[in-house]
Structures are given as structure tokens and as C-alpha cells.
Enzyme design. Structure first.
Site, PDB file in Angstrom:
ATOM      1  N   ASP A  76       0.647  -1.386  -0.117  1.00  0.00           N
ATOM      2  CA  ASP A  76       0.014  -0.063   0.124  1.00  0.00           C
ATOM      3  C   ASP A  76       0.856   1.171  -0.059  1.00  0.00           C
ATOM      4  O   ASP A  76       2.012   1.315   0.315  1.00  0.00           O
ATOM      5  CB  ASP A  76      -0.948   0.072   1.298  1.00  0.00           C
ATOM      6  CG  ASP A  76      -2.194  -0.323   0.737  1.00  0.00           C
ATOM      7  OD1 ASP A  76      -2.602  -0.769  -0.109  1.00  0.00           O
ATOM      8  OD2 ASP A  76      -3.072  -0.211   1.635  1.00  0.00           O
ATOM      9  N   LYS A  97      -1.751   4.398  -4.420  1.00  0.00           N
ATOM     10  CA  LYS A  97      -1.672   5.826  -5.372  1.00  0.00           C
ATOM     11  C   LYS A  97      -0.245   6.155  -5.586  1.00  0.00           C
ATOM     12  O   LYS A  97       0.387   6.386  -4.660  1.00  0.00           O
ATOM     13  CB  LYS A  97      -2.113   6.863  -4.908  1.00  0.00           C
ATOM     14  CG  LYS A  97      -3.845   6.725  -4.447  1.00  0.00           C
ATOM     15  CD  LYS A  97      -4.324   8.029  -4.081  1.00  0.00           C
ATOM     16  CE  LYS A  97      -5.821   7.793  -3.339  1.00  0.00           C
ATOM     17  NZ  LYS A  97      -5.643   7.255  -1.898  1.00  0.00           N
ATOM     18  N   MET A 126      -7.451  10.836   8.159  1.00  0.00           N
ATOM     19  CA  MET A 126      -7.864  11.422   7.005  1.00  0.00           C
ATOM     20  C   MET A 126      -8.436  12.674   7.377  1.00  0.00           C
ATOM     21  O   MET A 126      -9.415  12.835   6.361  1.00  0.00           O
ATOM     22  CB  MET A 126      -8.719  10.182   6.294  1.00  0.00           C
ATOM     23  CG  MET A 126      -8.007   8.906   5.948  1.00  0.00           C
ATOM     24  SD  MET A 126      -8.949   7.728   5.352  1.00  0.00           S
ATOM     25  CE  MET A 126      -9.361   7.064   6.969  1.00  0.00           C
TER      26      MET A 126
END
Ligand code: SAH
Length: 262
Positions: free
Chosen positions: A34, A56, A168
Site C-alpha cells: 500500500d 496511489k 484522514m
């Protein structure tokens, strides 16, 4: 024999990974990594292991969750031992639960190996304990993301008077702070944001609640960061002390005796 592991790589500092995690990694044929995982932890993988980055990268969208699960299933069914490496702990905002369900449904045994979650490691990195008898009876880990599962009930969380640790939360920080103040949280509540905790580039901001969002914006703090809201944040060490602890004691000048003495 275990065919698949869900492994927590910890918050960033390689030394915060568990012995169990390093041992499992050393047995894997395939490692799915990840975004938030420090690539240095791959030193524990076999030199001939196949390493796949599924986070990402360079602004590209991350591999869809279904695709990651499909890859894990494909490798496991082919008899390969798969290690799924996630930042922090795989079961804290890591979608590890979903991956475990999918593997179980496919009849594949999966072992979960905990990691140190950012929600305790990041505050600790600047001297903040998430609980402390004088300040909070407990701690709430919450996502500030506000997508899929909707907005947390901020008023209900304020009523608990517990430490709030927000994952987050950076993109919506202004909105979160406004919601907390509207719910009656005191404007002078101590707050901290810690970016890239336990890594060499770690930075943080401390401010009272009503000045917090501006202070974070001025400092240009962004993701990944943990936000801590509550009395315990007042225990954060001064920046120089943090640097002395986390980076390199020799980088901090020895204070002149008598100067700033308290
Ligand atoms: N499973 C992870 C959390 C994944 S969600 C864990 O247990 O830590 C991703 C969020 O975690 C980021 O948006 C940020 O809020 C937090 N995070 C992860 N690593 C971090 C780090 N090194 N420093 C600060 N926050 C971090």
C-alpha cells in the site's frame, strides 16, 4: 499452511514493525504494498519475492479494492504465499476487514499481523498520550473523510469528552473544527496535527481549537497526518524536544545555562 497474511507495517519508522511481521514477510512469494508503507520495510522480504505496489503513485488513482482482492486470490490459488502490507494496523481504517472477508469466502486461510496504528504512534511521537487520567477517560478513533459512510456525529463525540484522534481529516479540517465548536467544544481546547509521523520528514502544528485550521493551513501541513483534539494535546513536547527525541539529539544546540530557565 498460511497462504495469505494481512500485515501492518506500522506508521513509517521501520523499527516500529513487529518481529512477527518481518518473519511473515520473509516467507512471502508475493508482496502487495500500500501507499503509506515505508518501502524500506521490503528489506525483510525475500530478494526474489514479487513486489506489487497497489497504492496511489504519482497522482495515479489507486488500484481499485476489487482488483487488489482479485490479485490476492489469484496468487493464493496458484499456491503462492501472499503478504498484503498495509500502513499502521491492517484493521484500523485499512480495509483489512474487507480483504479478510473476501479471502475467507474463497476458502483461503489468512493470518492478521497487527501493526502500530498511526493514531497512537503520531501523538506519541510528539509526546502526546492518547489517554491520561487527568484529561480523558478514553479515546475515539474516527475518520474525518466524510465520504462513503457519511459524516461522523461530531456533537455526539464532543459529548463523550474523550480524546478525538482523527484519521484522514486534513482536507476537511476547517469543516470539522466548525462542527466541533458548534457542538459546544471549548474554543481553547488544545489541538495537534502530526504529518508523516515517525519518518525523518515528520512535522507538526499545535494550536487551540479556534486557531487550529488557520495554523495548519499557514504551516502547509497536509496528508498523511493525524489530528488530536483534547486536553492531552497540551502535553505535546516543544518542537526542539521533539527533534531531539525523534531525529537526532546532536542537531539540537545545548542551551546556555541560565538562558530561558524555568
Ligand atoms: N491503517 C492505517 C491507517 C490508514 S488510513 C493505520 O493504522 O495507521 C490513512 C490515514 O492514516 C492518513 O490519512 C493519516 O490520517 C493516517 N496516517 C497513516 N500514517 C501516518 C503517519 N506516518 N503520520 C501521520 N498520519 C498517518
Amino acid at each position: 499452511m498460511t497462504r495469505a497474511w494481512l500485515i501492518g507495517a506500522g506508521p513509517g519508522d521501520v523499527e516500529l514493525m513487529t518481529l512477527k511481521a518481518t518473519r511473515a514477510l520473509a516467507q512471502a512469494d508475493v508482496v502487495l504494498v500500500d501507499d503509506l508503507v515505508n518501502p524500506d520495510v521490503l528489506q525483510f522480504a525475500r530478494a526474489d519475492a514479487q513486489v506489487v505496489y497497489v497504492g496511489k503513485r504519482g497522482g495515479h488513482p489507486s488500484t481499485p479494492q476489487a482488483g487488489i482482492v482479485a490479485q490476492m486470490l489469484e496468487h493464493a490459488r496458484a499456491g503462492r504465499r501472499v503478504a498484503r502490507l498495509k500502513g499502521g494496523d491492517p484493521f484500523v481504517f485499512g480495509r483489512g476487514g474487507e480483504e479478510q472477508q473476501a479471502l475467507h469466502e474463497a476458502g483461503i486461510e489468512v493470518e492478521v499481523i497487527n501493526g502500530i496504528t498511526a493514531g497512537i504512534a503520531a501523538p506519541a511521537a510528539i509526546g502526546i498520550p492518547v489517554t491520561h487520567r487527568d484529561f480523558a477517560q478514553g479515546v475515539v478513533f474516527v475518520t474525518g473523510h466524510g465520504a462513503d459512510s457519511g459524516e461522523p456525529d461530531w456533537a455526539a463525540l464532543v459529548a463523550t469528552r474523550m480524546t478525538l484522534v482523527i484519521y484522514m481529516g486534513m482536507r476537511r479540517l476547517g469543516k470539522i473544527v466548525s462542527a466541533l465548536i458548534a457542538a459546544g467544544m471549548s474554543a481553547d481546547t488544545p489541538c495537534a496535527a502530526i504529518e508523516s509521523a515517525t519518518r525523518p520528514e515528520q512535522r507538526h502544528v499545535l494550536a487551540r481549537l479556534d486557531e487550529f485550521a488557520d495554523a495548519v493551513a499557514r504551516a502547509g501541513l497536509g496528508s498523511p497526518a493525524i489530528v488530536v483534539i483534547g486536553g492531552v494535546a497540551s502535553l505535546a513536547l516543544a518542537r526542539a524536544a521533539v527533534e531531539a527525541n525523534v531525529v537526532d539529539a546532536s542537531a539540537v544546540a545545548t542551551p546556555t545555562p541560565g538562558a530561558n530557565a524555568r
